[in-house]
Design a protein around this motif. Sequence first.
Motif: not given
Length: 237
Positions: A108-114, A133-152
């Motif tokens: 599922e990690v691979q499929r979501l990344r794709e 757990t969402f943050r943990r799983e997204m770090a598996r999907v994109f270990p090189d792309r952290p969640l960042v605040e979206v600018p207004y």
Amino acid sequence: MRFLQRFARWSRQRSRPWVLLLICALPLATMAFRGPGRLAIARLQYEGGGDWYGNPSSLPNLIKAIADRTSLPIERTEAKVKLTDSALFDYPFLHMTGHGEVKFSDTEVQRLREYLTRGGFLHADDNYGLDDTFRREMARVFPDRPLVEVPYSHPIYHLVYDFQNGPPKVHEHDGKPAKGYGIFIGNRLAVYYTFSADLGNGWEDVGTYADPPVLHEQALRLGVNLFTYAATSRVLP
């Protein structure tokens, strides 16, 4: 074409020429998805024990708002999809929510990344309890792309309706401010995560909670923006 007119006006005011490119490419973008030029929203079914099925009236209400307020050819019923389903790539917009744990398998990690790399869009809404757990799983999907605040200033806050201060806060919970986080792939916002906002609760039928109708309206407006962006952003480089 009300939203397209707003699109163009916003683009001229903010010197965003790529927005006009999106307008011109919209027919191409819509044809990239489900069936004869139609678009659909799918609710993501995941493992781990979280209530992925929460807020049952939320997506039907959002879909109706999109159909009523834009000219996007949206399917009138929500779909339900797993990351391992063959139909995953038919949907430009995935929505996930819940209070409990999210757990993706390696497949599922691979499929979501794709899915996201190929132009898909994921909106995750923390229904209070999803965050860790969402943050943990997204770090598996994109270990090189952290969640960042979206600018207004990002177009997701301005495409159809203006949100000068980010997402609305529907429920108080622990009193933290509503935040919108994202993961970008190039210039494209591929994941948008609403935290401490309860956007999905705001999409539910008025009267489901003790929230005033004005917050229901604000939540729907941001949902219209999110889907409009998802339906057009695949044409961005």
